[in-house]
Motif scaffolding. Structure first.
Motif, PDB file in Angstrom:
ATOM      1  N   GLY A  74      -6.372  34.718  28.636  1.00 52.00           N
ATOM      2  CA  GLY A  74      -7.655  34.059  28.769  1.00 52.00           C
ATOM      3  C   GLY A  74      -8.095  33.158  27.641  1.00 52.00           C
ATOM      4  N   VAL A 119      -5.984  27.661  27.746  1.00 51.16           N
ATOM      5  CA  VAL A 119      -5.797  27.160  29.096  1.00 51.16           C
ATOM      6  C   VAL A 119      -4.503  26.360  29.245  1.00 51.16           C
ATOM      7  CG1 VAL A 119      -6.706  25.444  30.683  1.00 51.16           C
ATOM      8  CG2 VAL A 119      -8.167  27.246  29.826  1.00 51.16           C
ATOM      9  N   ASP A 120      -4.275  25.441  28.333  1.00 52.57           N
ATOM     10  CA  ASP A 120      -3.046  24.645  28.398  1.00 52.57           C
ATOM     11  C   ASP A 120      -2.171  25.047  27.229  1.00 52.57           C
ATOM     12  OD1 ASP A 120      -3.472  22.786  30.613  1.00 52.57           O
ATOM     13  OD2 ASP A 120      -5.150  22.058  29.409  1.00 52.57           O
ATOM     14  N   LEU A 166       6.978  34.746  32.122  1.00 60.75           N
ATOM     15  CA  LEU A 166       6.473  34.750  33.496  1.00 60.75           C
ATOM     16  C   LEU A 166       6.789  33.423  34.185  1.00 60.75           C
ATOM     17  CD1 LEU A 166       4.963  36.542  35.502  1.00 60.75           C
ATOM     18  CD2 LEU A 166       2.852  35.435  34.800  1.00 60.75           C
ATOM     19  N   PHE A 168      -4.407  30.603  31.392  1.00 60.01           N
ATOM     20  CA  PHE A 168      -4.945  30.386  32.737  1.00 60.01           C
ATOM     21  C   PHE A 168      -4.287  31.360  33.713  1.00 60.01           C
ATOM     22  CE2 PHE A 168      -5.568  28.555  36.859  1.00 60.01           C
ATOM     23  CZ  PHE A 168      -6.795  27.908  36.787  1.00 60.01           C
ATOM     24  N   VAL A 169      -2.958  31.346  33.705  1.00 63.13           N
ATOM     25  CA  VAL A 169      -2.203  32.236  34.586  1.00 63.13           C
ATOM     26  C   VAL A 169      -2.527  33.704  34.262  1.00 63.13           C
ATOM     27  CG1 VAL A 169       0.135  33.002  35.162  1.00 63.13           C
ATOM     28  CG2 VAL A 169      -0.348  30.564  34.956  1.00 63.13           C
ATOM     29  N   ASN A 185      -5.242  34.986  32.924  1.00 62.27           N
ATOM     30  CA  ASN A 185      -6.580  35.354  33.368  1.00 62.27           C
ATOM     31  C   ASN A 185      -6.608  35.556  34.879  1.00 62.27           C
ATOM     32  OD1 ASN A 185      -9.403  34.563  34.413  1.00 62.27           O
ATOM     33  ND2 ASN A 185      -9.762  34.955  32.248  1.00 62.27           N
ATOM     34  N   VAL A 186      -5.959  34.656  35.612  1.00 64.21           N
ATOM     35  CA  VAL A 186      -5.922  34.778  37.070  1.00 64.21           C
ATOM     36  C   VAL A 186      -5.223  36.076  37.475  1.00 64.21           C
ATOM     37  CG1 VAL A 186      -4.882  33.842  39.175  1.00 64.21           C
ATOM     38  CG2 VAL A 186      -6.092  32.321  37.609  1.00 64.21           C
ATOM     39  N   LEU A 187      -4.095  36.379  36.834  1.00 64.07           N
ATOM     40  CA  LEU A 187      -3.365  37.580  37.274  1.00 64.07           C
ATOM     41  C   LEU A 187      -4.110  38.853  36.914  1.00 64.07           C
ATOM     42  CD1 LEU A 187      -1.393  39.450  35.187  1.00 64.07           C
ATOM     43  CD2 LEU A 187      -0.185  37.292  35.054  1.00 64.07           C
TER      44      LEU A 187
END
Lengths: 350, 350
Positions: free
Chosen positions: B139, B142-143, B174, B227-228, B230-232
């Protein structure tokens, strides 16, 4: 009469599962016709007045590279099924085969709709409201621009409106927070574009959503790039498997817990039914000039039947026309600076 | 003697939960000392020979913007706790407050370690092997470039080696497939960099992993961008909540199912214990010149105690020295073209 072309050879189980599902499907849909594509000797036992066999001498295996499917196996059941859609002999194709090969063959044979750079894979995931949240893209496009995300949103809206009879389904943009200032540059620009699309009547845009909103069912559709989509799909499958495994282990630990499992059996099976991902089998490959549905490779008879059902419903509800009409309507917004760029290599993976 | 600085005011519950957890922690760790930071009147009831109160007049709320925490609330309990680490009065700080504010304050006060562009948040997620898979970044960033992902891999290795006493924990990258040709450009370059780091003895690199590998426990550590990550994390929380909700609903449906729940109670509570995310509470903010642990905002006494325990174990096992030594060792690889670029804005979100 709606005709589906079925790749009977694809998937982990081949004709044993696909044919059984086809038989049940025909019984339940008196105005459906099936074109069963595959090796004639494997399909010869199947006989039904509304089914006919279309011979294909080759099979794309789950491990075949995309190049093999495209350039070497020119008479594969997968390819022949797609060709039947292209030729107008079937309204949709269904395959449980290799996702990468299916997408590549579908793009090659059917081509993309005008205004679409890249097809996307849309997958229904169960939500706490008892329905499903349609998530796309799930694996076809690794790097996406904001234009691509808008295309996914428009195509997802067409899919949900066709299948769930919601005129303007709500769309969420997957992000790491609800505020518009969150996320990467592409996500922020996509947010602006989706808001413009809402203003022009192209979309019912809800705003940013987060990972947990998928299972809450906050919106009908969740849009993300294929990398994030693939990760979240596999993470969810992994977590569900782990939780299911733990539950099973605890109930089989001792004679006493096994007894508890017997007492709790009706509850556990009602629970199992609610989280049964087989009910949601059948991902749509959107953005092509023809309808293509992908069943999970490990699908059993019930699950493959669900994929057939989704393909049938989509064809009957004019999904292709809906996608084309919506894309045409959103065309001014889709003509962004990146819209004309050549599509990058897509990397697909089941 | 190991001393922790505890932000007693942070989180959804404040001193009611944090103080109760501190008391239990002190009882279990006879060589630990706590600096309880917060409003003296809220903490005055707490008395323990190995605890002392450090006054702070302000509290960063869960909704405060990062700017408020940084520029306006200069005497917040969160900030004072971090300052105690900076001044060497405590070996680690623990807070259940606003993640964005904590990361921003920690970066501002403690600064990053030489060789680290961006701190990362490392979070343990339970796996089917009965342990936890440490995932980072969750989190903060982001990039990410491939250099950042390498930094995360090195820092994650230091964390797991300190907490789990594994000398060379395995690291997975990942991705959306196991093959090295999968993924975006950044991911492919990160794969090359991680393989180089394995060759130079900096890492035990397993290769690409997919979302389901997190819960399988394929590797000790999984590296991804924020980003990934946080989403997961949120997708997993959402799915676990949905599954738990379904199970509860099914067992409370009728008098008969409620009876089944009573019979199955010991099994269900053993199951609940296995999937209890509270056991894994305590995310590490890595890459700073000081140890900082973040508890979930909604943590109860048990969960907050776990975060205290992780901070304590990390301090006793010289996590800071380990991170610095590993980063120094990997320095030749970290001096890539992007390593010297100024750190981009970080967007953090709980």
């Amino acid at each position: 009469m709606t005709t589906l072309a079925v790749d009977c050879m694809g998937g982990d189980h081949g004709p044993r599962v696909t044919l059984a599902a086809c038989r049940q499907f025909l019984e339940r849909h008196p105005d459906a016709r099936l074109l069963l594509v595959g090796a004639p000797e494997a399909l010869k036992a199947f006989s039904h007045p509304r089914a006919s066999v279309v011979a294909a001498t080759e099979v794309v295996t789950m491990d075949d590279a995309v190049e093999v499917a495209l350039r070497r196996k020119k008479d594969s059941s997968m390819r022949v099924a797609l060709q039947l859609v292209k030729d107008g002999q079937a309204q949709a194709a269904v395959s449980a085969g290799n996702t990468g090969a299916l997408m590549a063959l579908a793009r090659y044979l059917l081509k993309t709709i005008e205004g679409i750079d890249r097809p996307a894979i849309a997958y229904p995931m169960p939500n706490a409201k008892g329905g499903a949240t349609t998530v796309l893209d799930l694996g076809a496009n690794v790097d996406c621009t904001e234009q691509h995300l808008l295309q996914f949103a428009v195509m997802g809206s067409a899919l949900v409106s066709a299948l769930n009879h919601v005129d303007q389904p709500s769309v969420g943009l997957l992000n790491i927070g609800e505020e518009v200032i969150k996320g990467s540059d592409v996500i922020k620009k996509a947010g602006e574009l989706l808001r413009s699309a809402a203003n022009s009547g192209d979309l019912n845009f809800y705003g940013n959503v987060e990972g947990n909103d998928i299972f809450k069912g906050t919106t009908d559709i969740v849009v993300c790039d294929g990398f994030v989509g693939n990760v979240l799909l596999k993470t969810s499958e992994g977590l569900a498997t782990m939780i299911g495994g733990f539950l099973k282990e605890e109930f089989s630990r001792t004679p006493l817990t096994k007894l508890a499992a017997i007492v709790a059996y009706p509850v556990l099976s009602a629970f199992k039914n609610r989280v049964d991902h087989r009910r949601y089998n059948g991902a749509a490959l959107l953005g092509l000039r023809g309808l293509v549905f992908k069943s999970h490779g490990s699908a059993d008879e019930f699950a493959f039947g669900q994929a057939l059902g989704r393909a049938y419903d989509s064809a009957r509800n004019q999904l292709l026309d809906r996608v084309q009409a919506r894309i045409a309507h959103a065309r001014p917004l889709l003509m962004g600076p990146d819209a004309e760029a050549p599509a990058a290599e897509t990397v697909i993976n089941e």
